[in-house]
Motif scaffolding. Structure first.
Motif, PDB file in Angstrom:
ATOM      1  N   PHE A 263      17.916  34.726 -26.455  1.00  0.00           N
ATOM      2  CA  PHE A 263      18.335  35.109 -27.541  1.00  0.00           C
ATOM      3  C   PHE A 263      18.253  36.654 -28.420  1.00  0.00           C
ATOM      4  O   PHE A 263      18.426  36.861 -28.957  1.00  0.00           O
ATOM      5  CB  PHE A 263      18.079  34.115 -27.491  1.00  0.00           C
ATOM      6  CG  PHE A 263      16.900  34.023 -29.434  1.00  0.00           C
ATOM      7  CD1 PHE A 263      17.773  33.330 -29.887  1.00  0.00           C
ATOM      8  CD2 PHE A 263      16.206  34.223 -30.343  1.00  0.00           C
ATOM      9  CE1 PHE A 263      18.609  32.831 -31.071  1.00  0.00           C
ATOM     10  CE2 PHE A 263      16.313  33.724 -31.679  1.00  0.00           C
ATOM     11  CZ  PHE A 263      17.297  33.365 -32.024  1.00  0.00           C
ATOM     12  N   ARG A 264      16.744  37.245 -27.971  1.00  0.00           N
ATOM     13  CA  ARG A 264      16.455  38.395 -28.468  1.00  0.00           C
ATOM     14  C   ARG A 264      17.403  39.307 -28.358  1.00  0.00           C
ATOM     15  O   ARG A 264      17.507  40.356 -29.577  1.00  0.00           O
ATOM     16  CB  ARG A 264      14.672  38.350 -28.385  1.00  0.00           C
ATOM     17  CG  ARG A 264      13.617  38.145 -28.648  1.00  0.00           C
ATOM     18  CD  ARG A 264      12.199  38.222 -27.789  1.00  0.00           C
ATOM     19  NE  ARG A 264      11.109  39.558 -28.246  1.00  0.00           N
ATOM     20  CZ  ARG A 264      10.412  39.200 -29.407  1.00  0.00           C
ATOM     21  NH1 ARG A 264      10.960  38.570 -30.091  1.00  0.00           N
ATOM     22  NH2 ARG A 264      10.514  40.812 -30.188  1.00  0.00           N
TER      23      ARG A 264
ATOM     24  N   PHE B  86       9.816  34.444 -29.653  1.00  0.00           N
ATOM     25  CA  PHE B  86      10.600  32.766 -29.430  1.00  0.00           C
ATOM     26  C   PHE B  86      10.202  32.256 -28.364  1.00  0.00           C
ATOM     27  O   PHE B  86      11.566  31.383 -27.780  1.00  0.00           O
ATOM     28  CB  PHE B  86      11.706  33.596 -28.683  1.00  0.00           C
ATOM     29  CG  PHE B  86      11.530  34.347 -30.998  1.00  0.00           C
ATOM     30  CD1 PHE B  86      11.742  33.977 -31.922  1.00  0.00           C
ATOM     31  CD2 PHE B  86      13.054  35.697 -30.907  1.00  0.00           C
ATOM     32  CE1 PHE B  86      11.164  35.314 -33.037  1.00  0.00           C
ATOM     33  CE2 PHE B  86      12.902  36.411 -31.683  1.00  0.00           C
ATOM     34  CZ  PHE B  86      12.127  36.038 -32.589  1.00  0.00           C
TER      35      PHE B  86
ATOM     36  N   ILE C   3      20.075  38.751 -30.851  1.00  0.00           N
ATOM     37  CA  ILE C   3      19.726  38.270 -31.994  1.00  0.00           C
ATOM     38  C   ILE C   3      19.884  39.956 -32.522  1.00  0.00           C
ATOM     39  O   ILE C   3      18.857  40.488 -33.710  1.00  0.00           O
ATOM     40  CB  ILE C   3      18.799  37.924 -32.597  1.00  0.00           C
ATOM     41  CG1 ILE C   3      17.418  38.554 -32.221  1.00  0.00           C
ATOM     42  CG2 ILE C   3      19.324  36.796 -32.036  1.00  0.00           C
ATOM     43  CD1 ILE C   3      16.479  37.791 -32.666  1.00  0.00           C
TER      44      ILE C   3
ATOM     45  N   PRO D 181      13.662  28.795 -31.419  1.00  0.00           N
ATOM     46  CA  PRO D 181      15.505  28.806 -31.498  1.00  0.00           C
ATOM     47  C   PRO D 181      16.200  27.430 -30.454  1.00  0.00           C
ATOM     48  O   PRO D 181      15.947  27.398 -29.503  1.00  0.00           O
ATOM     49  CB  PRO D 181      15.682  30.526 -31.079  1.00  0.00           C
ATOM     50  CG  PRO D 181      14.647  31.144 -31.109  1.00  0.00           C
ATOM     51  CD  PRO D 181      13.372  29.577 -30.448  1.00  0.00           C
ATOM     52  N   ASN D 182      17.183  27.218 -31.328  1.00  0.00           N
ATOM     53  CA  ASN D 182      17.450  26.213 -30.549  1.00  0.00           C
ATOM     54  C   ASN D 182      18.262  26.657 -29.362  1.00  0.00           C
ATOM     55  O   ASN D 182      17.876  25.490 -27.871  1.00  0.00           O
ATOM     56  CB  ASN D 182      18.603  25.990 -31.252  1.00  0.00           C
ATOM     57  CG  ASN D 182      18.777  24.789 -32.438  1.00  0.00           C
ATOM     58  OD1 ASN D 182      17.376  23.974 -32.767  1.00  0.00           O
ATOM     59  ND2 ASN D 182      19.606  25.597 -33.575  1.00  0.00           N
TER      60      ASN D 182
END
Length: 364
Positions: free
Chosen positions: A258-259, A209, A262, A9-10
């Motif tokens: 990130f996880r 990720f 989202i 992921p970015n």
């Protein structure tokens, strides 16, 4: 359908680039003075994620490395000790188990056969009987028995009843070494303080990720009988792993952030699990085959990976030539090995399997 090697992921890639730039500004200062504290922060975050104590948690280069360290740490006694492993263990783990068994003082090796599909109940019954049989025939009373098994088998991608297997080991006085290479990102709730395996070695890059090649989490729980002083020495022993890209070890915070952003672990894994169930059945429908599962326990073997029978004749046996042809048709001709859309994937596999049947004949 992304497996071990997927795109970052970015936000995680951006974090990796930022850390790399910081390291490059003054490598000696960063590695000698700052790295230890930053790695401890990562250990704290991962330990909290898995409900383990920070001092039980260290980072090692990969799962094979971690399991080998554990196996080589036992004071084995030839003729008395037994090492159990599963027939579906990862190939490099098997090689290292064979090497340990071949040592002058190495343990006797005992393979626990797994033939899928099989229900969790059947696996647990047979596992308990396997241990009982070994204990009854052992020359040493009681023998030292160590068992190595997966949380999720890599080939085929099957969810194992590993928590219950840990319970069986504890009840039988067997030391458990859990290969959890596929757990992070596939299992929503892993409470190691409650489950209490002796050793739990997991990876972050498969489904989390995170970076494609990176340090692995190795946990020695209180079940291993360690003291606080031994836990501290355990951590100090693993602080240095030679030369490696230190930025890889520090991206875990960005991956966890990130996880959470989202939706969090349960939402992500529930989505992926349901997608595997529905998508796998759609693939089987298109291929005219079936999902690998037991009718009396549908979905029990499926985490976020699903196994679907390919439309190839059973007489067409696996071989290096078949594997090379299969890989060539996906990698070289179609520039893809995994496709995110289940229906597109199934339609590609229909064509590839027909080409394989044509190339190698359709033996009866």
């Amino acid at each position: 359908m992304v497996r071990s090697f997927g795109s970052l992921p970015n936000p995680v890639r951006s974090a990796y680039n930022t850390i790399s730039e910081e390291v490059e500004k003054n490598p000696d200062l960063f590695i000698r003075r700052h790295l230890g504290g930053k790695v401890r922060q990562v250990r704290q975050r991962l330990a909290a994620h898995l409900v383990a104590h920070e001092d039980e948690c260290v980072l090692v280069p990969n799962v094979t490395h971690g399991i080998t360290l554990v196996l080589r740490s036992f004071p084995w006694v030839a003729g008395e000790d037994i090492l159990i492993y599963t027939s579906t263990a990862f190939s490099q783990i098997k090689h290292n188990i064979s090497a340990v068994g071949g040592l002058p003082a190495g343990p006797a090796l005992s393979e626990f056969l797994l033939l899928f599909p099989e229900t969790h109940t059947s696996i647990l019954d047979r596992f308990a009987k396997h241990i009982s049989t070994i204990k009854a025939s052992a020359t040493a009373k009681p023998p030292r028995i160590v068992a190595v098994f997966d949380t999720i088998v890599s080939t085929p991608g099957v969810l194992m009843p590993w928590k219950a297997m840990v319970n069986i080991c504890r009840a039988e006085g067997v030391t458990s070494i859990v290969d959890a290479a596929h757990s992070l990102g596939q299992e929503a709730i892993v409470n190691l303080s409650e489950i209490q395996p002796d050793f739990w070695i997991g990876a972050r890059h498969n489904f989390f990720f995170d970076s494609m090649v990176l340090l692995t989490l190795s946990i020695r729980t209180a079940a291993s009988g360690s003291t606080p002083k031994e836990d501290l020495l355990f951590c100090m022993f693993h602080e240095g792993n030679g030369s490696f890209d230190v930025a890889l070890a520090l991206t875990i915070n960005a991956a966890l952030d990130f996880r959470e952003r989202i939706g969090g672990e349960e939402r992500i894994i529930d989505y992926c699990h349901n997608l595997a169930l529905v998508g796998g059945r759609r693939v089987a429908e298109i291929l005219g085959t079936e999902v690998m599962e037991m009718p009396e326990a549908p979905g029990e073997l499926i985490g976020t990976m699903v196994n679907v029978l390919l439309p190839l004749p059973s007489a067409l046996k696996p071989s290096p030539d078949v594997t090379r042809a299969f890989d060539h048709k996906l990698f070289e001709e179609r520039k893809a090995y995994a496709i995110s859309d289940f229906e597109d994937f199934a339609n590609v596999m229909l064509v590839v399997c027909k080409e394989l049947r044509d190339a190698f004949g359709d033996p009866v």
